[in-house]
Design an enzyme around this catalytic site. Sequence first.
Site, PDB file in Angstrom:
ATOM      1  CE  LYS A   5       1.110   1.007   4.475  1.00 40.59           C
ATOM      2  NZ  LYS A   5       1.855   2.179   4.949  1.00 40.59           N
ATOM      3  CB  ALA A  10      12.358  -1.053   7.365  1.00 39.34           C
ATOM      4  CB  ALA A  11       9.818  -0.016   2.285  1.00 38.75           C
ATOM      5  N   GLY A  12       7.695   1.462   4.578  1.00 36.34           N
ATOM      6  CA  GLY A  12       6.457   2.241   4.635  1.00 36.34           C
ATOM      7  C   GLY A  12       5.413   1.749   3.653  1.00 36.34           C
ATOM      8  CG  LEU A  13       6.297   0.435   0.052  1.00 39.92           C
ATOM      9  CD1 LEU A  13       7.175  -0.282  -0.975  1.00 39.92           C
ATOM     10  CD2 LEU A  13       5.357   1.410  -0.650  1.00 39.92           C
ATOM     11  N   GLY A  14       4.046  -1.430   3.925  1.00 38.00           N
ATOM     12  CA  GLY A  14       3.188  -2.416   4.584  1.00 38.00           C
ATOM     13  C   GLY A  14       3.366  -3.832   4.074  1.00 38.00           C
ATOM     14  N   GLY A  24       5.183  -6.395   5.137  1.00 39.02           N
ATOM     15  CA  GLY A  24       5.099  -7.387   6.222  1.00 39.02           C
ATOM     16  C   GLY A  24       3.674  -7.511   6.757  1.00 39.02           C
ATOM     17  CB  SER A  25       1.018  -4.980   7.433  1.00 37.48           C
ATOM     18  OG  SER A  25       1.713  -4.280   8.433  1.00 37.48           O
ATOM     19  CG  ASP A  71      -0.154  -0.265   8.452  1.00 40.63           C
ATOM     20  OD1 ASP A  71      -0.941   0.609   8.854  1.00 40.63           O
ATOM     21  OD2 ASP A  71       0.941  -0.028   7.900  1.00 40.63           O
TER      22      ASP A  71
HETATM   23  O1  C5P Z   1       0.929  -1.558  15.216  1.00 37.61           O
HETATM   24  P1  C5P Z   1       2.325  -1.736  14.745  1.00 37.61           P
HETATM   25  O2  C5P Z   1       3.022  -2.904  15.395  1.00 37.61           O
HETATM   26  O3  C5P Z   1       2.466  -1.750  13.264  1.00 37.61           O
HETATM   27  O4  C5P Z   1       3.107  -0.434  15.220  1.00 37.61           O
HETATM   28  C1  C5P Z   1       4.499  -0.365  15.284  1.00 37.61           C
HETATM   29  C2  C5P Z   1       4.888   0.806  16.161  1.00 37.61           C
HETATM   30  O5  C5P Z   1       4.510   2.028  15.525  1.00 37.61           O
HETATM   31  C3  C5P Z   1       4.178   0.838  17.504  1.00 37.61           C
HETATM   32  O6  C5P Z   1       4.882   0.095  18.452  1.00 37.61           O
HETATM   33  C4  C5P Z   1       4.199   2.328  17.822  1.00 37.61           C
HETATM   34  O7  C5P Z   1       5.494   2.700  18.280  1.00 37.61           O
HETATM   35  C5  C5P Z   1       4.030   2.968  16.468  1.00 37.61           C
HETATM   36  N1  C5P Z   1       2.623   3.309  16.155  1.00 37.61           N
HETATM   37  C6  C5P Z   1       2.009   4.354  16.826  1.00 37.61           C
HETATM   38  N2  C5P Z   1       0.720   4.689  16.511  1.00 37.61           N
HETATM   39  C7  C5P Z   1       0.056   4.016  15.551  1.00 37.61           C
HETATM   40  C8  C5P Z   1       0.653   2.953  14.853  1.00 37.61           C
HETATM   41  C9  C5P Z   1       1.955   2.622  15.180  1.00 37.61           C
HETATM   42  O8  C5P Z   1       2.605   4.997  17.685  1.00 37.61           O
HETATM   43  N3  C5P Z   1      -1.196   4.387  15.260  1.00 37.61           N
END
Ligand code: C5P
Length: 291
Positions: free
Chosen positions: A10, A96-100, A102-103, A136
């Site tokens: 995404k 670790a690219a902001g593209l999701g 892994g999600s 995500d």
């Molecule tokens: O939910 P996820 O594991 O992808 O989030 C990774 C990290 O990103 C969280 O541990 C938190 O530090 C940060 N995060 C946040 N607020 C969000 C989503 C992620 O602070 N809405």
Amino acid sequence: MNPEYPSGCKVNLVLNILGKRADGFHELETLMLPVNLCDTLQFEPLGQGGVAMTCSDPTLPTDSRNLVVRAATSFFAAAMIPEGVRIHLEKRIPMAAGLGGGSGNAATTLLGLNNLFGSPLSQEKLHQLAAALGSDIPFFLQKRPALAKGRGEIIEPLDPFASLKGAALVLIHPGFGISTPWAYQQLARFPEALNGRAGRAAEAARLFATGDIASACKGLYNSLEAPALDKYPILALFQEFLRKRGAVGALMSGSGSTTFAITASVREGDDLAGAFREKFGETNWIEVVPC
Ligand code: C5P
């Protein structure tokens, strides 16, 4: 041969942080666009319990640090199935690219295993497991653009955006990743970015649905650019170059480090990717993907 499940990614057309919550997460509103650039996953049932994972990328851990393994483990626990699975992941989406990526892999694992074992879990239960695994992940249980709220797990699917018909995305990964927790933590230094004006994501959704591509792209916004572009000014240079060379819009996706540009056509996307390579060299990862 087991069937291959495509696992997409995404970009965030809007990622608007509304403040820090008591639970440590950040309240946000985001407009997410599915991108048809895919990893693939294969699942093979095992007679006994357990999850055995392999991956084409040797740098990726294949134990419980991997979201795919965590998703599979939570599936078996929730479905109360004593069996196990062998999983293979072919990785194409940068990490670790902001593209999701892994999600998406985690969501595809939940959907794939539910399919493989005769749909023991409801959509609601899958959503609950997905949200517990990461903010995500619920987005990737469905295939449409969506508005997401809360910490990202409350999804409102939308119709495909009329303004992006025939358009393309140019995705550029600079070869370094950005840690999501780092980007969120750093927001404390940027109070304006930490406390965004609510409504930006819904406004942009309306523009992308009805407006022309140029006015829609005026709504592109990402709060996490404040810390990321401050630390990595090359990402600001990328955007400046892309806009100057004909991109209708350019933005960082998620917590970075990927920059995306929107062009009116795939041909313009290919031209822009060529101009970018000429200017910044061949070391960046670049893909042109139809919207
Ligand atoms: O939910 P996820 O594991 O992808 O989030 C990774 C990290 O990103 C969280 O541990 C938190 O530090 C940060 N995060 C946040 N607020 C969000 C989503 C992620 O602070 N809405």
